[in-house]
Design an enzyme around this catalytic site. Sequence first.
Site, PDB file in Angstrom:
ATOM      1  N   ARG A  37       0.838  -1.220   0.000  1.00 16.77           N
ATOM      2  CA  ARG A  37       0.000   0.000   0.000  1.00 16.77           C
ATOM      3  C   ARG A  37       0.861   1.254   0.000  1.00 16.77           C
ATOM      4  O   ARG A  37       0.455   2.280  -0.551  1.00 16.77           O
ATOM      5  CB  ARG A  37      -0.937  -0.008   1.205  1.00 16.77           C
ATOM      6  N   LYS A 201     -20.494 -16.330  -0.828  1.00 13.87           N
ATOM      7  CA  LYS A 201     -21.909 -16.002  -0.633  1.00 13.87           C
ATOM      8  C   LYS A 201     -22.531 -15.234  -1.786  1.00 13.87           C
ATOM      9  O   LYS A 201     -21.932 -14.282  -2.295  1.00 13.87           O
ATOM     10  CB  LYS A 201     -22.058 -15.140   0.613  1.00 13.87           C
ATOM     11  N   GLY A 351      -9.715  -8.236  -3.325  1.00 14.90           N
ATOM     12  CA  GLY A 351     -10.032  -9.285  -2.352  1.00 14.90           C
ATOM     13  C   GLY A 351      -9.359 -10.615  -2.660  1.00 14.90           C
ATOM     14  O   GLY A 351      -8.168 -10.667  -2.981  1.00 14.90           O
ATOM     15  N   GLY A 374     -13.718  -3.656  -0.332  1.00  8.95           N
ATOM     16  CA  GLY A 374     -15.072  -3.098  -0.313  1.00  8.95           C
ATOM     17  C   GLY A 374     -15.289  -2.065  -1.404  1.00  8.95           C
ATOM     18  O   GLY A 374     -16.338  -2.043  -2.061  1.00  8.95           O
TER      19      GLY A 374
HETATM   20  P1  AMP Z   1     -15.600 -14.154  -0.894  1.00 13.34           P
HETATM   21  O1  AMP Z   1     -14.974 -13.423   0.256  1.00 13.34           O
HETATM   22  O2  AMP Z   1     -17.073 -14.143  -0.909  1.00 13.34           O
HETATM   23  O3  AMP Z   1     -14.972 -13.786  -2.230  1.00 13.34           O
HETATM   24  O4  AMP Z   1     -15.254 -15.685  -0.643  1.00 13.34           O
HETATM   25  C1  AMP Z   1     -13.978 -16.187  -0.690  1.00 13.34           C
HETATM   26  C2  AMP Z   1     -13.919 -17.435   0.109  1.00 13.34           C
HETATM   27  O5  AMP Z   1     -14.892 -18.338  -0.388  1.00 13.34           O
HETATM   28  C3  AMP Z   1     -12.590 -18.147   0.011  1.00 13.34           C
HETATM   29  O6  AMP Z   1     -12.001 -18.163   1.278  1.00 13.34           O
HETATM   30  C4  AMP Z   1     -12.953 -19.553  -0.443  1.00 13.34           C
HETATM   31  O7  AMP Z   1     -12.262 -20.558   0.251  1.00 13.34           O
HETATM   32  C5  AMP Z   1     -14.431 -19.634  -0.142  1.00 13.34           C
HETATM   33  N1  AMP Z   1     -15.116 -20.598  -1.008  1.00 13.34           N
HETATM   34  C6  AMP Z   1     -15.146 -20.612  -2.336  1.00 13.34           C
HETATM   35  N2  AMP Z   1     -15.818 -21.690  -2.773  1.00 13.34           N
HETATM   36  C7  AMP Z   1     -16.219 -22.371  -1.696  1.00 13.34           C
HETATM   37  C8  AMP Z   1     -16.959 -23.573  -1.508  1.00 13.34           C
HETATM   38  N3  AMP Z   1     -17.395 -24.274  -2.538  1.00 13.34           N
HETATM   39  N4  AMP Z   1     -17.208 -23.961  -0.238  1.00 13.34           N
HETATM   40  C9  AMP Z   1     -16.759 -23.242   0.807  1.00 13.34           C
HETATM   41  N5  AMP Z   1     -16.064 -22.104   0.691  1.00 13.34           N
HETATM   42  C10 AMP Z   1     -15.791 -21.669  -0.549  1.00 13.34           C
END
Ligand code: AMP
Length: 395
Positions: A37, A201, A351, A374
């Site tokens: 950063r 999610k 991210g 974010g």
């Molecule tokens: P996000 O912060 O929503 O981008 O989610 C990223 C996280 O989602 C990472 O740490 C991944 O390990 C997790 N992730 C991705 N696919 C899966 C899955 N099929 N089951 C559980 N966790 C997952």
Amino acid sequence: MPKRSIRDIDLSGKKVLVRVDFNVPQNDQGTITDDRRIEMALPTIRTIMDGGGCAVLMSHLGRPDGAPDPKYSLRPVATRLAELMLGSVQFATDTVGPDAVAKARALKVGEILVLENVRFNAGEKKGDPEYAQILADMADVYCNDAFGTCHRKDGSMYAVPIAMGSKPKVVGLLVQKEIKYLSDVIRSPERPFVAILGGAKVSDKINVIGNLLAVCDKVLIGGAMAYTFSLAQGGGVGKSLVEADKVELAKKLLDDGGAKLVLPSDTHCAKEFNATSERVIVSAGEIPDDFQGLDIGPKTAESYAAIIGSAKTVIWNGPMGVFEMPPFDLGTRAVAQAIADSQATSIIGGGDSAAAIAQFGFEDKVTHVSTGGGASLEMLEGKTFAAVDILDDLP
Ligand code: AMP
């Protein structure tokens, strides 16, 4: 409207107050563990030095509660900045107190001053006009180069540029680049324009999916969020991570998206959430009851790679599976490889996808890796930022 940048103004003899993002990670001993950063602010700082100006830098670090807390002092950051700039950097032990005001007043051409953490002041979060005025009075020009904080209306981001009145208010080179890729390119992309969205999610990315469905030719879904869509189609998802309360929403996105919204055709599953558990690859929607989906399957990886290969613009946000735990990194790796191999303008939306691109060593093979978490997501949702809107437009 394009914003006026630090390169568009006369900097000779000018004092520039720059809001940077020096929110670097530190270990328990207070040692900076990743200085990217700080490095990312260097082009703007060098532009000010080369233009014959001087720079007063302000940033937050961590989440102190509006009062001084030595744990979150920016002093180590100032020391690191001096090493990176190969020169001396001054440090003020307060932000709007006597030390900061005196040092800012005495600052000469070619000099750099780092103020103490803006969040040591209650006025920062409140956007207090008196606090903002003291900062604004320190300089002739305001520059916002703190992309990671652009979605916030903290004092240093919003009240300070207002308090600058008619003095120039510009974007720094980092913010300018982020806006170019996360907003401008997306608004008028070269086609085919393909988005790849993954992660844990659906709920975090609903607005991103909605916004990108409106502008993309294809939106490829991966990660755990694919199972919520699968559930919406009546598929079997076993023990996979799903958001049962988002099924109706997933149905709506499927209806709205039509053929544009592409779901995985197969899934790499495991009995337990660990690397050594029994594994199986099944067609999407046919996950056995005692298994959970942890990655897209090989057929999906191949077809997604082919779609990416024919795209002219690609945007990627969110891993295709649990990429931190091999072998469930394979899907994410295949997508990252396809993006690295493609000639398309490729944008990695911050991210975890930025972490994945770095983990696989492809950072130099993509067009832009966003530095914001974010802030990147909000920009991909099509939002504009008040902290950027109030800056000068290019005439
Ligand atoms: P996000 O912060 O929503 O981008 O989610 C990223 C996280 O989602 C990472 O740490 C991944 O390990 C997790 N992730 C991705 N696919 C899966 C899955 N099929 N089951 C559980 N966790 C997952």
